[in-house]
Design a protein around this motif. Sequence first.
Motif, short mmCIF file in Angstrom:
data_model
loop_
_atom_site.label_atom_id
_atom_site.label_comp_id
_atom_site.label_asym_id
_atom_site.label_seq_id
_atom_site.Cartn_x
_atom_site.Cartn_y
_atom_site.Cartn_z
N ARG A 57 -2.65 6.46 -5.42
CA ARG A 57 -2.11 5.32 -4.33
C ARG A 57 -2.53 4.07 -5.15
O ARG A 57 -3.31 3.99 -5.82
CB ARG A 57 -3.09 5.57 -3.29
CG ARG A 57 -3.12 4.31 -2.14
CD ARG A 57 -4.17 4.60 -1.14
NE ARG A 57 -4.17 3.72 -0.22
CZ ARG A 57 -5.08 3.76 1.03
NH1 ARG A 57 -6.13 4.47 0.89
NH2 ARG A 57 -5.09 2.73 1.88
N VAL A 77 -2.92 -0.18 -4.14
CA VAL A 77 -2.87 -1.07 -3.15
C VAL A 77 -2.87 -2.80 -3.92
O VAL A 77 -3.66 -2.54 -4.92
CB VAL A 77 -4.31 -0.99 -2.13
CG1 VAL A 77 -4.28 -2.18 -1.51
CG2 VAL A 77 -4.32 0.44 -1.85
N ASP A 87 -7.34 15.61 -1.73
CA ASP A 87 -6.23 14.90 -1.27
C ASP A 87 -5.05 14.98 -2.12
O ASP A 87 -3.93 14.26 -2.14
CB ASP A 87 -6.69 13.30 -1.25
CG ASP A 87 -7.66 13.20 -0.29
OD1 ASP A 87 -9.06 13.31 -0.48
OD2 ASP A 87 -7.17 12.85 0.91
N ASP A 99 0.86 -1.12 0.11
CA ASP A 99 -0.01 -0.03 -0.09
C ASP A 99 0.72 1.32 0.09
O ASP A 99 1.57 1.48 1.19
CB ASP A 99 -0.93 -0.01 1.25
CG ASP A 99 -1.84 1.03 1.21
OD1 ASP A 99 -1.77 1.98 0.46
OD2 ASP A 99 -2.79 0.88 1.99
N HIS A 100 1.03 1.98 -1.09
CA HIS A 100 1.98 3.23 -1.22
C HIS A 100 1.27 4.22 -2.14
O HIS A 100 0.54 3.97 -3.01
CB HIS A 100 3.21 2.62 -1.87
CG HIS A 100 4.15 1.94 -1.01
ND1 HIS A 100 4.92 2.28 -0.17
CD2 HIS A 100 4.23 0.36 -0.87
CE1 HIS A 100 5.82 1.51 0.29
NE2 HIS A 100 5.10 0.50 0.10
N SER A 101 1.69 5.54 -1.80
CA SER A 101 1.03 6.64 -2.50
C SER A 101 2.29 7.36 -3.12
O SER A 101 3.17 7.04 -2.87
CB SER A 101 0.19 7.62 -1.48
OG SER A 101 -0.74 6.83 -0.75
N LEU A 131 -10.09 4.12 0.32
CA LEU A 131 -9.75 4.46 -0.99
C LEU A 131 -10.46 5.68 -1.30
O LEU A 131 -11.63 5.69 -1.58
CB LEU A 131 -9.82 3.07 -1.82
CG LEU A 131 -9.00 1.88 -1.26
CD1 LEU A 131 -9.32 0.82 -2.44
CD2 LEU A 131 -7.67 2.25 -1.20
N ASN A 140 -7.12 9.45 -6.41
CA ASN A 140 -7.39 10.60 -5.32
C ASN A 140 -8.32 11.78 -6.09
O ASN A 140 -8.51 11.61 -7.05
CB ASN A 140 -6.32 11.14 -4.43
CG ASN A 140 -5.26 10.08 -4.14
OD1 ASN A 140 -4.27 10.18 -4.00
ND2 ASN A 140 -5.91 9.12 -3.23
N ARG A 185 -2.27 12.76 -5.23
CA ARG A 185 -0.96 12.06 -5.17
C ARG A 185 -1.26 10.77 -5.87
O ARG A 185 -0.17 10.06 -6.39
CB ARG A 185 -0.63 12.04 -3.62
CG ARG A 185 -0.13 13.04 -3.00
CD ARG A 185 0.12 12.84 -1.48
NE ARG A 185 0.46 14.03 -0.82
CZ ARG A 185 2.05 14.08 -0.69
NH1 ARG A 185 2.74 13.36 -1.25
NH2 ARG A 185 2.39 15.23 -0.07
N CYS A 205 -5.66 4.11 -7.64
CA CYS A 205 -6.40 5.25 -7.00
C CYS A 205 -5.81 6.72 -7.58
O CYS A 205 -4.58 6.80 -7.35
CB CYS A 205 -6.80 5.14 -5.71
SG CYS A 205 -7.54 3.63 -4.88
#
Length: 514
Positions: free
Chosen positions: A407, A409, A402, A37-39, A372, A398, A405, A396
């Motif tokens: 994300r 998963v 937000d 899980d990284h953004s 999410l 965003n 950025r 995702c």
Amino acid sequence: MSTRILSAFNLMKRVGFVFLFLGGTVHAQPLPDVLWDHSGDGNHTQFGYRIYSLGDQNDDGYADWAVNAIGEYNESPENEARFLLFHGGNPPEATPYMSFISDPDIYLRHGGQSLGDINGDGYQDWGIEVTFVTAPDSQITRIYLGGPESDTNPDYVLDSRPLDSWIDPLGDFNGDGYDDIYHYETNPNDILDVYFGSADFDTFPDWVRYNPNNQNIFPTVTGDFNGDGYGDFIAGPLIPERGFYFGGPEPDTLPRQSWGIGSLGGAAADMNGDGRDDIVTRLQAGASVFFGSDIVSDTPNATLNFAGCPDGSVDELNGIGDFNDDGYDDVMAIIWHCDLANWGRMGVYLGGPWINTDPVFTIEGREPPLNLIGIFTSKALGDVDGDGVDDFAVGCVNDNNDGRRGRVVIFAGDTTYHVPIGKVGPVVPVDLALSIYPNPVNGMATLDIISELAVGQVGIIVYNLLGQTVDRFTVNASYQSQFSYDVSRLASGNYIVQAYTNTSIFARKLVVLK
């Protein structure tokens, strides 16, 4: 009874114990485990706008992947376009092992794309479309060969094209054991070039489809739809119909079958496990499944439900591999704009001996435990964590609150998920058997339809070899039925007669001699 029918019935017997074990009550299951899980590391980077599978690039037994981030370089330094490659593992690595990033002289317009194994060395290759700041109206494509020795120096470069062009994988279109790629240019000429993979790959197109009238021959879905081992694709104008281009030793440059489904794209996945990719496509409401066949039906074999959206529309469909390790491909549907905030929602549909039309689980945007935001895309990655089960990623983008950025998963494959017997969809094909005699014929032909089931109404479509429908009607059949068909209205030549129900498709060649 035909061998095809017996094989289908034996399959049903083998899987019958699963239905008995599951019972009739469906209980909610927890979401799959999250492996990664990284953004994105800056505003507007949209990390995960697209995600690609790379196979095992470093021979460590774990599947690797790549992530596109598509920020504008000129906005600010942290908004550089990026194509980032990651290694799988247990746990998967958090830092990319290779990066391609825009600089003041170039812009990675579409980021990168996995291309399959074009040189047959066992590693997935990739391409990156580059636009030069000094020539902003054109782009070139740099191709990189994958493997442990990969680097950031391109191995091949395709010629400059207009901005509106794309490169994508096509599978093995000509059946020589190498993956092929296509390069599509929409303006000004609408050209589709196919480059055949080879140990001596070159940058000269081997197959070209040229459409000066802008008929839109961009491939919307690619896969092996008739199960013959060659890559196929669907292309053509949105209205009135598209066409199937089937691969082969010498692929035709004209569609073999017209298809009256004005779809906007979709996924290819063998949801029913018959060795042919099925087509899951967006229609006016929800998504529909068309079983792969020599002649694909214009009538859906199943329609996937996605409750909760006002119009039931689906924005994106992707195969996610065999997520529950039962031998059938699974599919994800994503809705971007189901609410004013565009938080998105997703649903996973399991393949199997029955096509269950309801998702086995859904995830709503902005809801715990994952929260999410802007659910946008998904991708099958293979076995990222080395447990022997396919994993998949969700990207995702965003929303503006937000910072966009982005994300990504990655969800672990989960063998506890099953097709729930309490909400069974249409049965996967127990194939019809169709025979035609006499054949060749110059007057009345007899259509002999055999099925183990009392199928009721059977649709009949007659196609010429250009894939055009020349006749269409329905008959009522039960177990074994015979019908007379007058060919006097048909010109001499070869035709395909397709018999289909909501669950089965079968086709035979018809020769008319006068």
